[in-house]
Design a protein around this motif. Structure first.
Motif, short mmCIF file in Angstrom:
data_model
loop_
_atom_site.label_atom_id
_atom_site.label_comp_id
_atom_site.label_asym_id
_atom_site.label_seq_id
_atom_site.Cartn_x
_atom_site.Cartn_y
_atom_site.Cartn_z
N THR A 237 0.91 -1.03 -0.03
CA THR A 237 -0.17 0.00 0.01
C THR A 237 0.72 1.32 -0.13
O THR A 237 1.80 1.19 0.88
CB THR A 237 -0.96 0.00 1.14
OG1 THR A 237 -1.83 -1.16 1.21
CG2 THR A 237 -1.76 1.42 1.27
N GLN B 161 -3.19 3.10 -14.34
CA GLN B 161 -4.37 2.97 -13.63
C GLN B 161 -5.66 2.37 -14.50
O GLN B 161 -5.58 2.59 -15.53
CB GLN B 161 -5.08 4.37 -13.27
CG GLN B 161 -6.54 4.54 -12.51
CD GLN B 161 -6.88 5.71 -12.68
OE1 GLN B 161 -7.58 6.26 -13.62
NE2 GLN B 161 -6.77 6.76 -11.61
N SER C 278 -8.76 6.62 -5.46
CA SER C 278 -8.01 5.42 -4.45
C SER C 278 -8.39 4.20 -4.99
O SER C 278 -9.45 3.89 -5.86
CB SER C 278 -8.38 5.76 -3.03
OG SER C 278 -8.06 6.96 -2.55
N SER C 279 -7.66 3.19 -4.80
CA SER C 279 -8.01 1.90 -5.08
C SER C 279 -9.19 1.29 -4.57
O SER C 279 -9.67 1.45 -3.29
CB SER C 279 -6.77 0.86 -4.51
OG SER C 279 -5.48 1.10 -5.23
N SER C 280 -9.80 0.50 -5.27
CA SER C 280 -11.38 0.13 -4.58
C SER C 280 -11.21 -1.12 -3.74
O SER C 280 -10.46 -2.20 -4.44
CB SER C 280 -12.34 0.00 -5.63
OG SER C 280 -12.55 1.06 -6.55
N SER D 115 -8.01 0.25 -9.80
CA SER D 115 -7.20 -0.44 -9.31
C SER D 115 -5.61 0.11 -10.24
O SER D 115 -5.89 0.86 -11.19
CB SER D 115 -7.03 -2.09 -9.61
OG SER D 115 -7.39 -2.40 -11.02
N TYR D 116 -4.54 -0.45 -9.37
CA TYR D 116 -3.23 0.06 -9.96
C TYR D 116 -2.28 -1.11 -10.13
O TYR D 116 -2.46 -1.95 -9.40
CB TYR D 116 -2.68 1.03 -8.97
CG TYR D 116 -3.44 2.51 -9.07
CD1 TYR D 116 -3.29 3.51 -9.94
CD2 TYR D 116 -4.59 2.72 -8.05
CE1 TYR D 116 -4.03 4.61 -9.99
CE2 TYR D 116 -5.21 3.77 -8.14
CZ TYR D 116 -5.10 4.94 -8.99
OH TYR D 116 -5.60 6.04 -8.97
N ARG D 117 -1.51 -0.88 -10.98
CA ARG D 117 -0.29 -1.70 -11.20
C ARG D 117 0.86 -1.12 -11.69
O ARG D 117 0.78 -0.03 -12.49
CB ARG D 117 -0.87 -2.94 -12.10
CG ARG D 117 -1.07 -2.43 -13.43
CD ARG D 117 -1.76 -3.60 -14.34
NE ARG D 117 -1.99 -2.96 -15.86
CZ ARG D 117 -2.88 -3.48 -16.58
NH1 ARG D 117 -3.42 -4.64 -16.16
NH2 ARG D 117 -3.02 -3.21 -17.73
N LEU E 160 -1.66 -1.07 -3.92
CA LEU E 160 -3.02 -0.08 -3.42
C LEU E 160 -2.41 1.29 -3.63
O LEU E 160 -1.15 1.60 -3.09
CB LEU E 160 -3.38 -0.77 -2.18
CG LEU E 160 -4.05 -2.15 -2.01
CD1 LEU E 160 -4.72 -2.55 -0.81
CD2 LEU E 160 -5.19 -2.35 -3.20
#
Length: 400
Positions: free
Chosen positions: A207, A237, A302-304, A320-322, A345
């Motif tokens: 996170t 994103q 923000s990430s869900s 979501s993010y990566r 996150l």
């Protein structure tokens, strides 16, 4: 020294009803959600015998209100709950109030009435898609609001001059305990090479907070006969609009194109730093942002965090993010792409609770230098501004 409470107040055009609330952000803690509470102040002369209702609504908007096509509105009500506050119903126990409501009721008088709502577990958080600079009207978003209005009954369409709307937000903060540091790896074998190419990508933690740099560790062991070049890192994103179309948008919010080369038979171990910030993506249409209140700035969404028992289809917009590391393995015969994805996150930390310590120096036998040292070295203090006041009695107060 007692902390001051901020009160949000909004009145209807004809001053018949007004909403008073102590906050506009309500936190989804996953196992519970902050309830929505406040007070409605009414003018009996303006109401003229009508009833007063308060409505909590969650709306998914994917087009402007004035852009209806064949009678289809570009909005959908995900959740609506309406309650009558005046005249108060017999089953409403006015003796049970929150501390904020008790203070407001004492201050506002007999024409003030409390309201209280609890969020259901399956509602999304406030999120919006960033419009283009030339776009007009409201953008695609999940929005929450509290509305107070006067009407003969709750199904009657209330006049705008006799109703008032106050936008609120439903938010999530980073969990107290994060998971293990994420990592991922891949091994590529080529027909023209006896040995493989191995790439591993790792992050320091699961996170990250908004505005915090992300350190990406890249480890490439190139035993193949190909050279790795065009190494690129990006933070992506991924926005999934699940309510009406299941559209998915993938946009890079931070990118670094390196000049690093990993020739055949060599290796690379390096740490790169990425900065996924909204300020670097102001002109990019379609980015998901945290829902914002009027005249306020915001940040990347923000990430869900989706609860196991909740259907994703009713959550509106999921984010979501990566981190993605890509490279080109080039040789005598053709080239191929090598890529590794690592999810993480991106969220806000939980706000630190503001506490107040008070020392009465008149009754203390300790020298003032020791008392001051005790306050400034308190292990629970934060970077909040130091507040020192001098009331009629010699009292020090510090907010931590």
């Amino acid at each position: 020294m007692s902390p001051k409470h901020v009160i949000y107040k909004k009145l209807s055009r004809d001053k018949s009803v007004g909403i008073y609330m102590g906050r506009r952000d309500f936190v989804d803690h996953c196992d519970s959600i902050d309830p929505v509470d406040g007070v409605v102040l009414l003018d009996p002369q303006q109401i003229k015998g009508k009833k007063v209702y308060v409505m909590l609504s969650c709306t998914f908007r994917y087009g402007r209100d004035d852009a209806d096509i064949l009678g289809w509105a570009f909005r959908r009500d995900i959740y609506v709950c309406t309650r009558q506050v005046y005249p108060p119903l017999q089953d409403l126990d006015r003796s049970i109030h929150t501390k904020l409501q008790e203070r407001l009721l004492r201050k506002l008088g007999n024409n003030a009435y409390p309201f209280f709502f609890e969020f259901p577990d399956n509602l999304p958080c406030s999120v919006a898609l960033q419009p283009a600079p030339t776009d007009e009207g409201k953008n695609c978003a999940v929005e929450f609001e509290v509305k107070a209005f006067c009407a003969e009954n709750q199904d009657e369409k209330a006049h705008k001059r006799s109703s008032v709307r106050l936008a609120i937000r439903k938010v999530q903060y980073a969990p107290d305990k994060g998971g293990p540091p994420p990592s991922n790896e891949t091994t590529c074998e080529f027909t023209v090479s006896d040995k493989p190419l191995h790439m591993r990508v790792a992050l320091e933690k699961e996170t990250y907070y908004h505005g915090e740099p992300i350190s990406v560790s890249v480890d490439i062991d190139n035993s193949s006969s190909k050279d790795v070049k065009n190494l690129t890192l990006s933070v992506e994103q991924v926005t999934n609009v699940v309510l009406y179309s299941n559209d998915k948008y993938t946009k890079s919010v931070a990118c670094e194109e390196t000049t690093d080369l990993v020739p055949s038979g060599t290796s690379l171990k390096k740490v790169y730093t990425m900065y996924p910030l909204l300020q670097n993506n102001r002109e990019r249409r379609g980015l998901a942002l945290d829902g914002k209140l009027k005249h306020e700035d915001t940040n990347l969404a923000s990430s869900s965090i989706v609860k196991a028992e909740v259907l994703k289809e009713i959550l509106g917009i999921l984010v979501s993010y990566r981190v993605v590391v890509r490279g080109t393995a080039a040789g005598m015969i053709g080239s191929s792409e090598v890529a590794v994805e690592v999810p993480f996150l991106l969220m806000h930390p939980k706000p630190v609770e503001v506490r107040t310590w008070t020392w009465c120096l008149r009754s203390s036998s300790a020298p003032i230098s020791k008392v001051w040292s005790a306050m400034t070295t308190n292990p629970t203090r934060t970077r909040e501004p130091l507040v020192i006041s001098f009331p009629p009695h010699p009292v020090f107060a510090i907010q931590c």
